[in-house]
Write a protein that holds these residues in place. Structure first.
Motif, PDB file in Angstrom:
ATOM      1  N   PRO A  16       0.848  -1.201   0.000  1.00  0.00           N
ATOM      2  CA  PRO A  16       0.000   0.000   0.000  1.00  0.00           C
ATOM      3  C   PRO A  16       0.881   1.247   0.000  1.00  0.00           C
ATOM      4  N   GLY A  17       0.499   2.223  -0.804  1.00  0.00           N
ATOM      5  CA  GLY A  17       1.292   3.435  -0.933  1.00  0.00           C
ATOM      6  C   GLY A  17       2.209   3.432  -2.131  1.00  0.00           C
ATOM      7  N   ASP A  18       2.457   2.260  -2.732  1.00  0.00           N
ATOM      8  CA  ASP A  18       3.252   2.224  -3.964  1.00  0.00           C
ATOM      9  C   ASP A  18       2.566   3.054  -5.045  1.00  0.00           C
ATOM     10  N   ILE A  19       3.341   3.782  -5.812  1.00  0.00           N
ATOM     11  CA  ILE A  19       2.832   4.530  -6.965  1.00  0.00           C
ATOM     12  C   ILE A  19       3.086   3.704  -8.216  1.00  0.00           C
ATOM     13  N   VAL A  20       2.036   3.447  -8.993  1.00  0.00           N
ATOM     14  CA  VAL A  20       2.165   2.648 -10.212  1.00  0.00           C
ATOM     15  C   VAL A  20       2.574   3.575 -11.357  1.00  0.00           C
ATOM     16  N   LEU A  21       3.771   3.333 -11.883  1.00  0.00           N
ATOM     17  CA  LEU A  21       4.300   4.159 -12.969  1.00  0.00           C
ATOM     18  C   LEU A  21       4.010   3.558 -14.337  1.00  0.00           C
ATOM     19  N   GLU A  22       4.191   2.240 -14.459  1.00  0.00           N
ATOM     20  CA  GLU A  22       4.049   1.572 -15.754  1.00  0.00           C
ATOM     21  C   GLU A  22       3.393   0.209 -15.575  1.00  0.00           C
ATOM     22  N   VAL A  23       2.686  -0.210 -16.618  1.00  0.00           N
ATOM     23  CA  VAL A  23       2.164  -1.571 -16.723  1.00  0.00           C
ATOM     24  C   VAL A  23       2.692  -2.149 -18.028  1.00  0.00           C
ATOM     25  N   GLY A  24       3.459  -3.217 -17.926  1.00  0.00           N
ATOM     26  CA  GLY A  24       4.015  -3.824 -19.138  1.00  0.00           C
ATOM     27  C   GLY A  24       4.900  -2.883 -19.921  1.00  0.00           C
ATOM     28  N   MET A  50       5.888  -1.390 -12.889  1.00  0.00           N
ATOM     29  CA  MET A  50       6.952  -0.528 -12.391  1.00  0.00           C
ATOM     30  C   MET A  50       6.315   0.404 -11.374  1.00  0.00           C
ATOM     31  N   VAL A  51       6.783   0.317 -10.132  1.00  0.00           N
ATOM     32  CA  VAL A  51       6.214   1.147  -9.081  1.00  0.00           C
ATOM     33  C   VAL A  51       7.304   2.019  -8.470  1.00  0.00           C
ATOM     34  N   MET A  52       6.860   3.094  -7.850  1.00  0.00           N
ATOM     35  CA  MET A  52       7.754   3.970  -7.105  1.00  0.00           C
ATOM     36  C   MET A  52       7.493   3.736  -5.621  1.00  0.00           C
ATOM     37  N   ARG A  53       8.568   3.404  -4.878  1.00  0.00           N
ATOM     38  CA  ARG A  53       8.454   3.187  -3.440  1.00  0.00           C
ATOM     39  C   ARG A  53       9.655   3.841  -2.749  1.00  0.00           C
ATOM     40  N   ASP A  54       9.356   4.687  -1.780  1.00  0.00           N
ATOM     41  CA  ASP A  54      10.419   5.388  -1.047  1.00  0.00           C
ATOM     42  C   ASP A  54      11.351   6.143  -1.991  1.00  0.00           C
ATOM     43  N   GLU A  91      10.708  -2.799 -10.242  1.00  0.00           N
ATOM     44  CA  GLU A  91       9.807  -3.630 -11.037  1.00  0.00           C
ATOM     45  C   GLU A  91       9.321  -4.791 -10.191  1.00  0.00           C
ATOM     46  N   ILE A  92       8.018  -5.047 -10.265  1.00  0.00           N
ATOM     47  CA  ILE A  92       7.410  -6.188  -9.579  1.00  0.00           C
ATOM     48  C   ILE A  92       6.637  -6.981 -10.623  1.00  0.00           C
ATOM     49  N   ARG A  93       6.894  -8.251 -10.699  1.00  0.00           N
ATOM     50  CA  ARG A  93       6.212  -9.120 -11.652  1.00  0.00           C
ATOM     51  C   ARG A  93       5.193  -9.955 -10.876  1.00  0.00           C
ATOM     52  N   ILE A  94       3.942  -9.837 -11.292  1.00  0.00           N
ATOM     53  CA  ILE A  94       2.833 -10.441 -10.547  1.00  0.00           C
ATOM     54  C   ILE A  94       2.219 -11.579 -11.361  1.00  0.00           C
ATOM     55  N   ALA A  95       2.146 -12.735 -10.775  1.00  0.00           N
ATOM     56  CA  ALA A  95       1.438 -13.852 -11.400  1.00  0.00           C
ATOM     57  C   ALA A  95      -0.055 -13.652 -11.164  1.00  0.00           C
TER      58      ALA A  95
END
Length: 325
Positions: A263-271, A298-302, A307-311
């Protein structure tokens, strides 16, 4: 979520039979009160509760009732009641996460007519409609179409065009939106603060257009769900603020939670593609492939990108299945 209690809409705010070009009493008799019970260990119990109350609309003479899906998701007990006090149990026929519609089958004769299906396309901004809950005229509200526009919900939900009506109905969940022709134009889903859109404060309701039912109705009756590959689901509750998409919450045990999204991560990119609005974010996820596809975020944290890859998963796999009757 709305809940039926002892209440009544003020008489001045109710529709009058003499102002309608159709049989108002007959139309209102097709709207039923709906109550459901959900097991405490159900996936949706923590968010939606274990006792849910709202409305449904009889749409054929064999007892098929259309409602909003969140009222019946994972339900093991459902009761329908008419304006005259007759009641019958019901069971879940099907649920479609993409539209939000749910179908239930009454397991007893309720003696009410079916409400003919109409069209939301025929409802223009400014047109009068009636928002009706179970309970007859005291639970019927004169309203108008405030806007028609795209809607994106934080729970990975997008409608290309929804109806927004004002003023709001106090028991909006599953309420019938009845057009000036006396036919069903849509089903009540949400209370919203900006029914007119564009930042204009105007409380109202979001209505799911009835046109979304016919393409999926046969599948729901046959399979309980739409017969197509399910969309990838992340269990990510997202919010949009001034072109920024951020994670407001996570479904515990869902794909995003397991992959390490916070929670709080900013989503920058999808794929690999930048995102800046909620609907676009979800559509970008769905374009990658069906449920099970790996979704790169691709998320921004702190202050640092990662990059986080989600199944991804099929949302319905996390839900309790309806009991056979």
């Amino acid at each position: 979520m709305s809940e039926t209690t002892e209440w009544a809409i003020p008489e001045a705010a109710r529709p009058a039979a003499g102002d309608c070009a159709f049989d108002l009493g007959r139309a209102l008799s097709s709207v039923l009160a709906l109550r459901s019970e959900i097991p405490e260990d159900a996936f949706t119990a923590a968010i939606l509760g274990t006792e849910r109350a709202g409305n449904g609309v009889m749409i054929d003479e064999n007892g098929l009732v259309l409602t909003i899906g969140y009222l019946i998701t994972e339900a093991d007990t459902i009761w329908l009641s008419t304006n005259s006090g007759a009641a019958a149990p019901a069971h879940v026929v099907g649920y479609d996460a993409a539209s939000g519609f749910g179908l239930v089958q009454a397991l007893g004769r309720l003696g009410v007519p079916a409400l003919e299906l109409g069209s939301s396309a025929g409802c223009n901004v400014g047109d009068p409609v009636i928002l009706a809950g179970g309970g007859g005229l005291p639970h019927a509200l004169k309203a108008r179409v405030a806007s028609k526009r795209e809607f994106a919900g934080y729970w990975e939900y997008v409608l290309d065009e929804a109806l927004f009506t004002t003023p709001p109905h106090p028991s909006w969940g599953g309420a019938a939106c009845i057009g000036a022709d006396g036919r069903l134009a849509g089903i009540g889903s949400l209370f919203v603060q900006e029914a007119r859109g564009e930042g204009i404060a105007s409380q109202g309701n979001m209505i799911v257009p009835i046109e979304l039912l016919e393409p999926i109705r046969d599948d729901l009756l046959r399979f309980g769900r739409v017969d197509r590959p399910p969309r990838p689901w992340l269990g990510l509750y997202a919010s949009e603020n001034d072109g920024t998409i951020f994670v407001a919450g996570l479904a515990e045990g869902g794909p995003a939670h397991r992959a390490g999204v916070h929670p709080g991560d900013i989503v920058l990119e999808v794929g690999g593609a930048p995102v800046s609005d909620l609907a676009g974010t979800f559509r970008s996820i769905w374009r990658i492939g069906p449920a099970g596809a790996e979704i790169p975020l691709m998320v921004m944290r702190d202050g640092a990108p990662r990059e986080i890859r989600i199944a991804s998963a099929d949302r319905s796999a996390f839900l309790k299945k309806p009991r056979l009757h």
